[in-house]
Design a protein around this motif. Sequence first.
Motif, PDB file in Angstrom:
ATOM      1  N   ARG B  40      -1.221   1.906   1.011  1.00  0.00           N
ATOM      2  CA  ARG B  40      -0.609   1.631  -0.277  1.00  0.00           C
ATOM      3  C   ARG B  40      -0.188   2.905  -0.973  1.00  0.00           C
ATOM      4  N   ARG B  41      -1.004   3.946  -0.818  1.00  0.00           N
ATOM      5  CA  ARG B  41      -0.859   5.133  -1.638  1.00  0.00           C
ATOM      6  C   ARG B  41       0.026   6.203  -1.042  1.00  0.00           C
ATOM      7  N   GLU B  42      -0.167   6.473   0.239  1.00  0.00           N
ATOM      8  CA  GLU B  42       0.562   7.581   0.833  1.00  0.00           C
ATOM      9  C   GLU B  42       2.019   7.214   1.007  1.00  0.00           C
ATOM     10  N   GLU B  43       2.865   8.135   0.580  1.00  0.00           N
ATOM     11  CA  GLU B  43       4.294   7.845   0.556  1.00  0.00           C
ATOM     12  C   GLU B  43       4.830   7.484   1.941  1.00  0.00           C
ATOM     13  N   GLN B  50       4.852  -1.941   1.892  1.00  0.00           N
ATOM     14  CA  GLN B  50       5.707  -2.808   1.061  1.00  0.00           C
ATOM     15  C   GLN B  50       6.425  -3.844   1.915  1.00  0.00           C
TER      16      GLN B  50
END
Lengths: 170, 141
Positions: B40-43, B50
């Motif tokens: 979820r967090r790491e680009e 997503q």
Amino acid sequence: MHRLTLLTAVIALAGSLTFSYAAEPLPAAKGEVLLTVTGEIDVTNAPGRAEFDRAMLEALGRKSLTATFVISGKTHLFEGVSLRSVLERVGGKGATVRASAWNDYEVDIPWDDLKYDPLIAMSADGQILTLRDKGPLWIVYPRDDYSVLRDDLHDSRWVWQLNRLRIARP
Amino acid sequence: MRLTFKNYKAALITLAAIAVLAVSLTFTVWRLLNVEEDLRREETHANLWQVSQTQFEASILAESLARAAAGETFADREQTPEFRLAILISRMAILMDGLQGQVIEKVGALGSLRDAYLQLTYAEPLLKDRIDPQTAQLLRV
């Protein structure tokens, strides 16, 4: 001596006002419940939880901030209510706030983040947020004002479609 | 049954095995949660996360429509096709925005994603309030 008495009285009055605000009973939500707060709270208006409709949130005082949403790269004027004021209204005390969304997203927000005064936005650029567009509630941080907020960790705390807050102890 | 040294030893080994299994399972769940959070967090992984969430949401909408087509009534607002469609539309909008949109464009899926988004927005008024089974059936096709 009179000055000392007066000062003591003022401090006592301010203290009692603060306490009475936190302990003031929360009326039942009349409209659609937008936000439910559970966990370590003193004030409830339903069994074990505090429920807020739009009018109740707005009554806490509208605030606004301008910030850039990292995904779109667009800057918006967000309006809503301070996250801190919601937590204060329910007498919340804890170390973290678990924010949950209608889309099943969940993230822990450390209590320390309240120093940045994140907003529970209800509208963006004058448009009321709806479920199909990251609403009705969206936690936004003033990331344009603080460089420390411009990282993946803090961006992950921009919870859109927010519906629940759970306050947890350390 | 008499409690002999042999039985006692076997019980101890069994208990130890159960304890090891429980610890391993706990560790696995903990790692899974960590990995999901990283996604979820790491680009670099956020796009993948997503996309997977959007796909998941599309399947939930399909299930909700199937239930509506079967004439089922929904006790929970969260289960209604109207609600699921709103969540799906918001997820698709994220995929088409900014850097995520550029990634989707790179893999050549932006056009079809936009078409699907448009079609879903056309369907929105049909799902307002209550949907009749016939309309739900048509939307499934």
